[in-house]
Motif scaffolding. Structure first.
Motif, mmCIF file in Angstrom:
data_model
loop_
_atom_site.group_PDB
_atom_site.id
_atom_site.type_symbol
_atom_site.label_atom_id
_atom_site.label_comp_id
_atom_site.label_asym_id
_atom_site.label_seq_id
_atom_site.Cartn_x
_atom_site.Cartn_y
_atom_site.Cartn_z
ATOM 1 N N LYS A 75 0.828 -1.205 0.000
ATOM 2 C CA LYS A 75 0.000 0.000 0.000
ATOM 3 C C LYS A 75 0.865 1.258 0.000
ATOM 4 O O LYS A 75 1.897 1.325 0.669
ATOM 5 C CB LYS A 75 -0.935 0.007 1.208
ATOM 6 N N SER A 76 0.417 2.247 -0.764
ATOM 7 C CA SER A 76 1.161 3.492 -0.841
ATOM 8 C C SER A 76 0.185 4.665 -0.975
ATOM 9 O O SER A 76 -1.033 4.469 -1.035
ATOM 10 C CB SER A 76 2.133 3.461 -2.031
ATOM 11 N N TYR A 77 0.739 5.891 -1.034
ATOM 12 C CA TYR A 77 -0.068 7.115 -1.039
ATOM 13 C C TYR A 77 0.500 8.068 -2.077
ATOM 14 O O TYR A 77 1.717 8.140 -2.273
ATOM 15 C CB TYR A 77 -0.018 7.740 0.359
ATOM 16 N N HIS A 78 -0.386 8.799 -2.732
ATOM 17 C CA HIS A 78 0.062 9.672 -3.822
ATOM 18 C C HIS A 78 -0.840 10.903 -3.916
ATOM 19 O O HIS A 78 -2.054 10.816 -3.706
ATOM 20 C CB HIS A 78 0.014 8.903 -5.150
ATOM 21 N N THR A 79 -0.235 12.042 -4.201
ATOM 22 C CA THR A 79 -0.985 13.267 -4.484
ATOM 23 C C THR A 79 -0.839 13.578 -5.962
ATOM 24 O O THR A 79 0.271 13.635 -6.490
ATOM 25 C CB THR A 79 -0.451 14.444 -3.651
ATOM 26 N N ALA A 80 -1.963 13.749 -6.652
ATOM 27 C CA ALA A 80 -1.945 13.958 -8.100
ATOM 28 C C ALA A 80 -2.593 15.294 -8.455
ATOM 29 O O ALA A 80 -3.611 15.687 -7.882
ATOM 30 C CB ALA A 80 -2.684 12.828 -8.808
ATOM 31 N N SER A 81 -1.993 15.986 -9.395
ATOM 32 C CA SER A 81 -2.583 17.223 -9.899
ATOM 33 C C SER A 81 -3.614 16.890 -10.966
ATOM 34 O O SER A 81 -3.482 15.929 -11.711
ATOM 35 C CB SER A 81 -1.497 18.130 -10.479
ATOM 36 N N VAL A 82 -4.678 17.715 -11.013
ATOM 37 C CA VAL A 82 -5.767 17.514 -11.963
ATOM 38 C C VAL A 82 -5.751 18.669 -12.962
ATOM 39 O O VAL A 82 -5.761 19.835 -12.579
ATOM 40 C CB VAL A 82 -7.132 17.462 -11.255
ATOM 41 N N SER A 83 -5.694 18.362 -14.233
ATOM 42 C CA SER A 83 -5.689 19.378 -15.280
ATOM 43 C C SER A 83 -6.931 19.230 -16.146
ATOM 44 O O SER A 83 -7.128 18.198 -16.789
ATOM 45 C CB SER A 83 -4.423 19.253 -16.135
ATOM 46 N N VAL A 93 -8.805 16.074 -15.512
ATOM 47 C CA VAL A 93 -8.182 14.790 -15.848
ATOM 48 C C VAL A 93 -6.869 14.613 -15.073
ATOM 49 O O VAL A 93 -6.042 15.520 -15.027
ATOM 50 C CB VAL A 93 -7.897 14.679 -17.361
ATOM 51 N N VAL A 94 -6.728 13.448 -14.458
ATOM 52 C CA VAL A 94 -5.435 13.024 -13.925
ATOM 53 C C VAL A 94 -4.858 12.084 -14.967
ATOM 54 O O VAL A 94 -5.268 10.928 -15.082
ATOM 55 C CB VAL A 94 -5.581 12.298 -12.572
ATOM 56 N N ASN A 95 -3.944 12.583 -15.799
ATOM 57 C CA ASN A 95 -3.437 11.725 -16.876
ATOM 58 C C ASN A 95 -2.403 10.742 -16.341
ATOM 59 O O ASN A 95 -2.001 10.788 -15.175
ATOM 60 C CB ASN A 95 -2.870 12.565 -18.029
ATOM 61 N N LEU A 96 -1.986 9.839 -17.201
ATOM 62 C CA LEU A 96 -1.086 8.766 -16.781
ATOM 63 C C LEU A 96 0.233 9.292 -16.243
ATOM 64 O O LEU A 96 0.831 8.682 -15.353
ATOM 65 C CB LEU A 96 -0.832 7.817 -17.957
ATOM 66 N N VAL A 97 0.677 10.443 -16.756
ATOM 67 C CA VAL A 97 1.938 11.031 -16.294
ATOM 68 C C VAL A 97 1.842 11.421 -14.828
ATOM 69 O O VAL A 97 2.812 11.313 -14.068
ATOM 70 C CB VAL A 97 2.319 12.256 -17.154
ATOM 71 N N ASN A 98 0.668 11.862 -14.403
ATOM 72 C CA ASN A 98 0.489 12.313 -13.029
ATOM 73 C C ASN A 98 0.090 11.204 -12.064
ATOM 74 O O ASN A 98 -0.016 11.435 -10.866
ATOM 75 C CB ASN A 98 -0.568 13.425 -12.984
ATOM 76 N N LEU A 99 -0.153 10.010 -12.590
ATOM 77 C CA LEU A 99 -0.403 8.858 -11.731
ATOM 78 C C LEU A 99 0.939 8.254 -11.305
ATOM 79 O O LEU A 99 1.939 8.402 -12.013
ATOM 80 C CB LEU A 99 -1.242 7.819 -12.466
ATOM 81 N N PRO A 100 1.005 7.604 -10.157
ATOM 82 C CA PRO A 100 2.277 7.014 -9.725
ATOM 83 C C PRO A 100 2.783 5.978 -10.723
ATOM 84 O O PRO A 100 2.004 5.180 -11.246
ATOM 85 C CB PRO A 100 1.935 6.390 -8.369
ATOM 86 N N SER A 101 4.067 5.992 -10.974
ATOM 87 C CA SER A 101 4.656 5.094 -11.976
ATOM 88 C C SER A 101 4.584 3.634 -11.558
ATOM 89 O O SER A 101 4.628 2.735 -12.402
ATOM 90 C CB SER A 101 6.120 5.480 -12.234
ATOM 91 N N ASP A 102 4.464 3.387 -10.250
ATOM 92 C CA ASP A 102 4.405 2.007 -9.766
ATOM 93 C C ASP A 102 2.972 1.580 -9.430
ATOM 94 O O ASP A 102 2.766 0.625 -8.693
ATOM 95 C CB ASP A 102 5.307 1.825 -8.539
ATOM 96 N N LEU A 103 1.981 2.295 -10.000
ATOM 97 C CA LEU A 103 0.579 1.984 -9.724
ATOM 98 C C LEU A 103 0.198 0.590 -10.222
ATOM 99 O O LEU A 103 0.446 0.238 -11.376
ATOM 100 C CB LEU A 103 -0.327 3.027 -10.393
ATOM 101 N N TYR A 104 -0.423 -0.193 -9.346
ATOM 102 C CA TYR A 104 -0.942 -1.507 -9.716
ATOM 103 C C TYR A 104 -2.468 -1.515 -9.647
ATOM 104 O O TYR A 104 -3.129 -1.983 -10.564
ATOM 105 C CB TYR A 104 -0.364 -2.584 -8.797
ATOM 106 N N LYS A 105 -3.011 -0.968 -8.547
ATOM 107 C CA LYS A 105 -4.465 -0.889 -8.403
ATOM 108 C C LYS A 105 -4.817 0.293 -7.507
ATOM 109 O O LYS A 105 -4.240 0.447 -6.426
ATOM 110 C CB LYS A 105 -5.027 -2.183 -7.814
ATOM 111 N N GLY A 151 -6.175 7.725 -18.021
ATOM 112 C CA GLY A 151 -6.065 8.316 -16.696
ATOM 113 C C GLY A 151 -7.413 8.384 -16.006
ATOM 114 O O GLY A 151 -8.347 7.656 -16.361
ATOM 115 N N LEU A 152 -7.535 9.272 -15.009
ATOM 116 C CA LEU A 152 -8.776 9.427 -14.258
ATOM 117 C C LEU A 152 -9.487 10.707 -14.682
ATOM 118 O O LEU A 152 -8.878 11.786 -14.694
ATOM 119 C CB LEU A 152 -8.488 9.490 -12.753
#
Length: 229
Positions: A76-84, A87-99, A142-143
């Motif tokens: 388990k991990s934690y991440h803060t993402a910027s929204v443009s 949209v939270v694009n793939l670049v702003n998602l954590p690179s080690d995201l699994y789920k 992304g989201l």
């Protein structure tokens, strides 16, 4: 606590060599180890889905959802993402995201919906997303966050596990364990036996030893039945 890769390899070798069933090289073992670890982690999510439909068990150490959550805690991990523009694009998602776990905006949980639900939600002013009732759609790029005025979200997530590796040096034509180049399994210590059985099963298929495959599968099945009784 992670699972020591050398401990698993030595147990796999001991079982594989019993009755001359075959030798598993370090290269083969590392491939099987990576696959076995992925299978175990994927199984967590299937089991969570299954046990979430059943009544819970309040007995300490016996509630399966709590046990599964504990097993996942190592990843388990934690991440803060910027929204443009919503949209939270793939670049702003954590690179080690699994789920993705939980998406949060300003202390409020952002509810996940699918694209079909989004169409119905936006049809009515009563259900349309607001800052106090935000939603998101998980897409390939992304989201998509609604309302699109949100500029930042926090999220919990399960990260991709490190790729296990039994590192070694060759001395007198023999591979000897090298801890400095090794990478341990990134699963709960309770999964050590499961790793051994799954690797045995995979190895039996690769080296065309059906009895090894049957042995690993049989041992794994017995363990699963015991865990779910």
């Amino acid at each position: 606590m992670a699972v020591n890769i050398d401990t698993v390899y030595q147990k796999v070798l001991a079982l594989a060599n019993k009755e001359q069933r075959g030798y598993i090289t370090p290269q083969e073992f590392n491939l099987f180890a990576d696959q076995a670890q992925k299978e175990i982690i994927d199984q967590y999510f299937y089991d969570i889905n299954q046990f979430s439909r059943l009544p819970g068990n309040s007995t300490e150490y016996s509630d399966m959802l709590s046990l599964l959550d504990e097993k996942l805690s190592i990843l388990k991990s934690y991440h803060t993402a910027s929204v443009s523009n919503g949209v939270v694009n793939l670049v702003n998602l954590p690179s080690d995201l699994y789920k993705i776990g939980t998406v949060i905006y300003d202390g409020t949980i952002v509810e996940e919906v699918n694209s079909n639900e989004l169409l119905n939600i936006n049809k009515s002013p009563l259900t349309r997303p607001t800052l106090s009732r935000p939603i998101y759609v998980n897409t390939a790029s992304g989201l998509e966050i609604y309302p699109n005025t949100i500029e930042k979200v926090n999220m919990t997530y399960v990260k991709k596990p490190n790729t296990p590796n039994w590192g070694y040096i060759v001395v007198n034509d023999k591979a000897l364990y090298n801890s400095s180049t090794s990478v341990n399994f990134e699963v709960n210590q309770a999964e050590e036996t499961e790793l051994v059985y799954r690797i045995l099963t995979l190895a039996g298929i690769a080296i065309q030893k059906p009895e090894l495959t049957q042995s690993g599968a049989s041992l794994a099945s017995a363990q699963i039945q015991q865990e779910k009784q």
